[in-house]
Design an enzyme around this catalytic site. Sequence first.
Site, PDB file in Angstrom:
ATOM      1  CE1 TYR A  90      -2.520   1.475   2.562  1.00 31.24           C
ATOM      2  CE2 TYR A  90      -2.521   2.704   4.582  1.00 31.24           C
ATOM      3  CZ  TYR A  90      -1.912   1.447   3.745  1.00 31.24           C
ATOM      4  OH  TYR A  90      -1.007   0.614   4.345  1.00 31.24           O
ATOM      5  CG  ASN A  92      -0.682  -6.027   6.719  1.00 33.81           C
ATOM      6  OD1 ASN A  92      -0.207  -4.914   7.036  1.00 33.81           O
ATOM      7  ND2 ASN A  92      -1.192  -6.120   5.641  1.00 33.81           N
ATOM      8  CG  HIS A 134       2.734   0.368   1.852  1.00 30.21           C
ATOM      9  ND1 HIS A 134       1.639   0.268   1.274  1.00 30.21           N
ATOM     10  CD2 HIS A 134       3.259   1.152   1.075  1.00 30.21           C
ATOM     11  CE1 HIS A 134       1.750   0.893  -0.152  1.00 30.21           C
ATOM     12  NE2 HIS A 134       2.572   1.446  -0.290  1.00 30.21           N
TER      13      HIS A 134
HETATM   14  O1  CDP Z   1      -0.629  -3.794   1.828  1.00 28.38           O
HETATM   15  P1  CDP Z   1      -1.253  -4.318   0.634  1.00 28.38           P
HETATM   16  O2  CDP Z   1      -0.817  -3.557  -0.787  1.00 28.38           O
HETATM   17  O3  CDP Z   1      -0.765  -5.961   0.556  1.00 28.38           O
HETATM   18  O4  CDP Z   1      -2.945  -4.432   0.829  1.00 28.38           O
HETATM   19  P2  CDP Z   1      -3.898  -3.524   0.116  1.00 28.38           P
HETATM   20  O5  CDP Z   1      -5.029  -4.085  -0.519  1.00 28.38           O
HETATM   21  O6  CDP Z   1      -3.469  -2.339  -0.655  1.00 28.38           O
HETATM   22  O7  CDP Z   1      -4.582  -2.898   1.550  1.00 28.38           O
HETATM   23  C1  CDP Z   1      -3.877  -1.947   2.288  1.00 28.38           C
HETATM   24  C2  CDP Z   1      -4.110  -2.347   3.720  1.00 28.38           C
HETATM   25  O8  CDP Z   1      -5.037  -2.405   4.366  1.00 28.38           O
HETATM   26  C3  CDP Z   1      -3.380  -3.678   4.122  1.00 28.38           C
HETATM   27  O9  CDP Z   1      -2.034  -3.907   4.128  1.00 28.38           O
HETATM   28  C4  CDP Z   1      -4.137  -3.988   5.491  1.00 28.38           C
HETATM   29  O10 CDP Z   1      -3.342  -3.690   6.629  1.00 28.38           O
HETATM   30  C5  CDP Z   1      -5.220  -3.368   5.455  1.00 28.38           C
HETATM   31  N1  CDP Z   1      -6.535  -4.154   4.894  1.00 28.38           N
HETATM   32  C6  CDP Z   1      -7.444  -4.484   5.758  1.00 28.38           C
HETATM   33  O11 CDP Z   1      -6.969  -4.400   7.084  1.00 28.38           O
HETATM   34  N2  CDP Z   1      -8.465  -5.339   5.410  1.00 28.38           N
HETATM   35  C7  CDP Z   1      -8.629  -5.686   4.394  1.00 28.38           C
HETATM   36  N3  CDP Z   1      -9.842  -6.459   3.799  1.00 28.38           N
HETATM   37  C8  CDP Z   1      -7.547  -5.278   3.140  1.00 28.38           C
HETATM   38  C9  CDP Z   1      -6.672  -4.503   3.680  1.00 28.38           C
HETATM   39 MG    MG Z   2      -1.718  -1.808  -1.297  1.00 27.31          MG
END
Ligand code: CDP
Ligand code: MG
Length: 136
Positions: free
Chosen positions: A49, A113, A116
């Site tokens: 991440y 959610n 990934h």
């Molecule tokens: O997983 P995805 O690529 O859709 O989202 P991301 O923007 O890459 O963020 C990674 C993960 O961080 C997400 O899947 C969420 O579990 C978490 N997240 C969160 O808890 N709160 C946010 N405002 C954005 C992301």
């Molecule tokens: Mg992501």
Amino acid sequence: MKRTLVIVKPDAVERGLVGEVIARFEQRQLRVAAAQFRLIDVATAKRHYAEHEGKPFFDSVVTMLTRSPAMVLVVEGPGETWKVVRTMIGATDPSEAAPGTIRGDLAIDMSQNVIHGSDSADSAQREIAIFFPDLA
Ligand code: CDP
Ligand code: MG
């Protein structure tokens, strides 16, 4: 065949959703090319991440990914597999994810959610190299 990285996150493993998630990819005629059931360590989660370092949710997302075992998968298919997988996963915020998507059917909370998926071909390559260095 092109490959992408998928993580069935700890919240989903805890809920017994590994089979459900893999079945969706298989039904779509994507293949599991590699799989690893593992407890992801903090250093690996931070590397995975890295793009989110410094954001308010960084610590919580690292804690979430490392709290219990995850099922890490390389999924392959024809064409832009990362894109097909992202479409199947649905919006990051499950409360906005469309029904029929993995998050739209199986999740309600952003921090839990379920899954990934790499967000580009470059991310797929980078992330596969983290978890499956022998495949990269
Ligand atoms: O997983 P995805 O690529 O859709 O989202 P991301 O923007 O890459 O963020 C990674 C993960 O961080 C997400 O899947 C969420 O579990 C978490 N997240 C969160 O808890 N709160 C946010 N405002 C954005 C992301
Ligand atoms: Mg992501």
